[in-house]
Design a protein around this motif. Structure first.
Motif, PDB file in Angstrom:
ATOM      1  N   ALA A  72       0.847  -1.188   0.000  1.00  0.00           N
ATOM      2  CA  ALA A  72       0.000   0.000   0.000  1.00  0.00           C
ATOM      3  C   ALA A  72       0.883   1.238   0.000  1.00  0.00           C
ATOM      4  O   ALA A  72       1.977   1.233   0.568  1.00  0.00           O
ATOM      5  N   SER A  73       0.397   2.291  -0.626  1.00  0.00           N
ATOM      6  CA  SER A  73       1.144   3.555  -0.649  1.00  0.00           C
ATOM      7  C   SER A  73       0.183   4.707  -0.414  1.00  0.00           C
ATOM      8  O   SER A  73      -0.300   5.344  -1.359  1.00  0.00           O
ATOM      9  N   PRO A  74      -0.135   4.986   0.871  1.00  0.00           N
ATOM     10  CA  PRO A  74      -1.059   6.090   1.169  1.00  0.00           C
ATOM     11  C   PRO A  74      -0.593   7.436   0.612  1.00  0.00           C
ATOM     12  O   PRO A  74      -1.416   8.321   0.359  1.00  0.00           O
ATOM     13  N   GLY A  75       0.721   7.582   0.420  1.00  0.00           N
ATOM     14  CA  GLY A  75       1.232   8.831  -0.135  1.00  0.00           C
ATOM     15  C   GLY A  75       0.731   9.106  -1.540  1.00  0.00           C
ATOM     16  O   GLY A  75       0.682  10.269  -1.970  1.00  0.00           O
ATOM     17  N   VAL A  76       0.335   8.058  -2.267  1.00  0.00           N
ATOM     18  CA  VAL A  76      -0.181   8.254  -3.617  1.00  0.00           C
ATOM     19  C   VAL A  76      -1.500   9.014  -3.588  1.00  0.00           C
ATOM     20  O   VAL A  76      -1.729   9.922  -4.395  1.00  0.00           O
ATOM     21  N   THR A  77      -2.384   8.661  -2.651  1.00  0.00           N
ATOM     22  CA  THR A  77      -3.673   9.352  -2.604  1.00  0.00           C
ATOM     23  C   THR A  77      -3.513  10.811  -2.185  1.00  0.00           C
ATOM     24  O   THR A  77      -4.271  11.673  -2.629  1.00  0.00           O
ATOM     25  N   SER A  78      -2.531  11.094  -1.343  1.00  0.00           N
ATOM     26  CA  SER A  78      -2.338  12.487  -0.923  1.00  0.00           C
ATOM     27  C   SER A  78      -1.647  13.317  -1.997  1.00  0.00           C
ATOM     28  O   SER A  78      -1.560  14.541  -1.881  1.00  0.00           O
ATOM     29  N   LEU A  79      -1.169  12.667  -3.061  1.00  0.00           N
ATOM     30  CA  LEU A  79      -0.582  13.376  -4.199  1.00  0.00           C
ATOM     31  C   LEU A  79      -1.460  13.266  -5.441  1.00  0.00           C
ATOM     32  O   LEU A  79      -1.012  13.524  -6.556  1.00  0.00           O
ATOM     33  N   ASP A  80      -2.710  12.880  -5.225  1.00  0.00           N
ATOM     34  CA  ASP A  80      -3.648  12.634  -6.316  1.00  0.00           C
ATOM     35  C   ASP A  80      -4.548  13.859  -6.482  1.00  0.00           C
ATOM     36  O   ASP A  80      -5.190  14.308  -5.524  1.00  0.00           O
ATOM     37  N   SER A  81      -4.621  14.387  -7.707  1.00  0.00           N
ATOM     38  CA  SER A  81      -5.434  15.582  -7.954  1.00  0.00           C
ATOM     39  C   SER A  81      -6.917  15.323  -7.754  1.00  0.00           C
ATOM     40  O   SER A  81      -7.706  16.264  -7.598  1.00  0.00           O
ATOM     41  N   THR A  82      -7.324  14.060  -7.744  1.00  0.00           N
ATOM     42  CA  THR A  82      -8.722  13.735  -7.449  1.00  0.00           C
ATOM     43  C   THR A  82      -9.107  14.215  -6.057  1.00  0.00           C
ATOM     44  O   THR A  82     -10.236  14.640  -5.812  1.00  0.00           O
ATOM     45  N   HIS A  83      -8.154  14.138  -5.145  1.00  0.00           N
ATOM     46  CA  HIS A  83      -8.408  14.509  -3.756  1.00  0.00           C
ATOM     47  C   HIS A  83      -7.858  15.887  -3.404  1.00  0.00           C
ATOM     48  O   HIS A  83      -8.434  16.598  -2.575  1.00  0.00           O
ATOM     49  N   PHE A  84      -6.725  16.258  -4.002  1.00  0.00           N
ATOM     50  CA  PHE A  84      -6.075  17.525  -3.680  1.00  0.00           C
ATOM     51  C   PHE A  84      -5.735  18.271  -4.972  1.00  0.00           C
ATOM     52  O   PHE A  84      -4.754  17.919  -5.642  1.00  0.00           O
ATOM     53  N   PRO A  85      -6.535  19.270  -5.344  1.00  0.00           N
ATOM     54  CA  PRO A  85      -6.220  20.047  -6.551  1.00  0.00           C
ATOM     55  C   PRO A  85      -4.800  20.602  -6.503  1.00  0.00           C
ATOM     56  O   PRO A  85      -4.322  21.018  -5.449  1.00  0.00           O
ATOM     57  N   ASN A  86      -4.145  20.578  -7.673  1.00  0.00           N
ATOM     58  CA  ASN A  86      -2.757  21.037  -7.769  1.00  0.00           C
ATOM     59  C   ASN A  86      -1.920  20.365  -6.681  1.00  0.00           C
ATOM     60  O   ASN A  86      -1.308  21.035  -5.832  1.00  0.00           O
ATOM     61  N   PRO A  87      -1.849  19.038  -6.676  1.00  0.00           N
ATOM     62  CA  PRO A  87      -1.322  18.293  -5.527  1.00  0.00           C
ATOM     63  C   PRO A  87       0.158  18.490  -5.240  1.00  0.00           C
ATOM     64  O   PRO A  87       0.585  18.304  -4.100  1.00  0.00           O
ATOM     65  N   THR A  88       0.955  18.857  -6.233  1.00  0.00           N
ATOM     66  CA  THR A  88       2.391  19.014  -5.982  1.00  0.00           C
ATOM     67  C   THR A  88       2.740  20.405  -5.438  1.00  0.00           C
ATOM     68  O   THR A  88       3.887  20.657  -5.096  1.00  0.00           O
ATOM     69  N   LEU A  89       1.746  21.289  -5.365  1.00  0.00           N
ATOM     70  CA  LEU A  89       1.984  22.627  -4.810  1.00  0.00           C
ATOM     71  C   LEU A  89       1.949  22.559  -3.290  1.00  0.00           C
ATOM     72  O   LEU A  89       0.965  22.119  -2.700  1.00  0.00           O
TER      73      LEU A  89
END
Length: 539
Positions: free
Chosen positions: A401-418
């Motif tokens: 599992a990689s929970p960090g993927v969902t926190s870097l996913d634009s589906t959940h967080f717009p502009n996720p790398t900002l």
């Protein structure tokens, strides 16, 4: 003739040796080529529709190990585009099935004991570092009791007392460190934050005796133990390599040091100087009535210090590096303290931290982008069907599992790398569906677990905790192996950053404005590339 024979003999021998070497080299090349061809054909011709697709790879055994190791998140997102949320890749000869997204997190992290197992994955790595009979070197039921002892040692009163201890340690470090001599200079952030976090954690969680040890040989022992977490030890933890010999010697010395402290406390009837964890464990008793043996107290202390140090050190480093790239946010933090606490900036208290929302949001946002652990693995114990797919994961696989993927996913967080701490502002448009602590409405339950009112809770044996896997924001994991030090981590990180903000301005070096260093994934723990220097200036 004799002369010719004397000369011709060695020449013929060398020719024969050369021919033999060429034959061996040719055979090796032929074997490798054949292995690669057979590996490719097996992937193309023998696909199992009941198992997840295998990430294409040329070399058997090696598989996708190198690509995954260089940048796990890039690897996960690339594979997701090709294969979907569920796929299998070869990691050092082992079929490793990745399940991404919130459903994947729930499938693995909330897996039942009869289906998935963490001990078989991590015990070879952690037991030589932590010691026997603790963490993954004991039955899961015992581990859950040990987590309960630790968790209930992190009471409100304990956390409250830690803020002053941590603040004093940071102030003392700044006064004594050669790095901060004068009015301005440069600092290697990862090195400095590693020292600050180990000093603050040892003083608050483990007491004055342990903290005093870090002024001498204890720090060197810690470093030698830390080397036991090198990735090669997943396969060769027993190998008589130099770093493993140092690891074993450090474990023995560290354990004996803790044992001496425990014995002295028991013999002298010493009074508590704080609510440190050693005191708590010394008075704890297992369900069967057995007091926690002193050797287990010592080993749990090693585990507690080691497990928390990596994540706090990495996260605090990322915070300073991010603030140096965003001096405007740094100044907002300083102005927040002035406005809330007063121009004289009195010593920090636990209550003060709760009155500094931006300070808290900086920690949350940094954990979102820079999750300390990128991969969480489990051994499959029984065939597991993945709901909504035709796939059944066999017992020959490892789950990841990689929970960090969902926190870097634009589906959940717009502009996720900002990196934007203000995305956590209440009502912010770009916060997304960001889980229990998204808008500051989380509450603290009686046992210190932070969760929203309607979140489903479960007791794995160490008190009610939020199942939490429906959230895309899981920097401390979820399920029975969720990190129990979450509340302490927020207190430690929040206090350290608040102390630094009132002392310094940070900025990138000239010509590097706005730049942030890359991530080093060579260890089991994600961390900033070293060295990483920024400029500091006293306020």
């Amino acid at each position: 003739m004799g002369l010719l024979a004397t000369v011709a003999g060695p020449i013929a021998e060398r020719a024969a040796n050369t021919s033999t070497a060429a034959l061996i080299a040719s055979s090796v090349v032929s074997f490798v080529v054949l292995a690669v061809v057979l590996n490719v054909l097996s992937q193309l011709l023998f696909k199992n529709p009941n198992e997840p697709p295998i990430v294409f790879h040329w070399v058997p055994f090696v598989g996708s190990t190198v690509t995954y190791g260089i940048d796990p998140y890039k690897f996960f997102f690339d594979c997701r585009r090709k294969y979907g949320d569920v796929f299998t890749f070869i990691l050092l000869g082992k079929k490793t099935t990745v399940c991404l997204g919130t459903k994947g997190n729930d499938f693995i992290l909330n897996g039942k004991l009869k289906d998935v197992n963490a001990e078989e994955i991590y015990s070879p790595l952690t037991t030589p570092v932590f010691g026997k009979d603790v963490v993954y070197d004991c039955p899961n039921s015992k581990l859950m009791e040990q987590k309960k002892f630790v968790k209930f040692g992190l009471t409100f009163d304990a956390l409250r007392s830690y803020v002053r201890l941590i603040s004093d340690e940071v102030d003392d470090y700044i006064k004594k460190s050669p790095t901060f001599k004068g009015q301005h200079g440069t600092v290697n952030v990862p090195q400095t934050m590693a020292e600050i976090t180990i000093f603050t954690a040892s003083r608050s969680l483990q007491g004055k005796e342990v903290r005093d040890k870090f002024d001498s040989s204890f720090a060197d022992l810690y470093h030698d133990l830390d080397m036991g977490f090198t990735p090669i030890n997943f396969m060769l933890p027993w190998a008589p390599l130099p770093h493993n010999r140092k690891r074993d010697a450090a474990n023995r010395k560290m354990a004996e040091t803790y044992m001496e402290i425990i014995r002295a406390r028991r013999a002298e009837g010493a009074k508590r100087d704080s609510e440190d964890m050693i005191w708590n464990l010394m008075s704890s008793t297992y369900k069967d009535g057995t007091p926690v043996p002193d050797n287990e107290v010592a080993n749990m202390m090693i585990a507690l210090l080691m497990a928390g140090q990596h994540s706090s050190s990495s996260t605090s480093s990322w915070i300073v590096l991010r603030l140096a790239s965003r001096p405007d946010i740094l100044e907002e933090l300083y102005q927040e303290q002035l406005a809330v606490l007063g121009a004289d900036l009195p010593p920090l208290t636990y209550e003060d931290l709760n009155r500094l929302p931006l300070n808290d949001q900086v920690v949350k946002e940094t954990l979102r982008i820079h999750a300390p652990i990128h991969s969480i693995m489990r051994k499959v114990k029984r065939p597991m069907h993945v709901e909504g797919t035709p796939y059944t994961i066999p017992t020959t696989h490892v789950l990841l599992a990689s929970p960090g993927v969902t926190s870097l996913d634009s589906t959940h967080f717009p502009n996720p790398t900002l990196w934007d701490p203000h995305r956590w502002d209440e009502g912010a448009a770009n916060a997304g569906r960001s889980g229990p602590t998204a808008n500051g409405t989380a509450h603290t339950t009686g046992n210190g677990d932070e969760a929203p009112e309607d979140e489903e809770k479960i007791d794995y044996g160490y008190g009610l905790v939020s199942k939490g896997t429906n959230s895309p924001y899981l920097p401390f994991g979820a399920g029975r192996h969720r990190c129990i030090g979450e509340q302490f981590a927020y207190v430690q990180l929040g206090t350290i950053i608040a102390c630094l903000v009132r002392k310094f301005k940070f900025r990138n070096r000239e010509g590097e404005e706005g730049r942030v260093v890359g991530t080093d994934y060579s260890s089991l723990f994600s961390q900033p590339m070293r060295p990483a220097h920024v400029v500091w200036e006293r306020r």
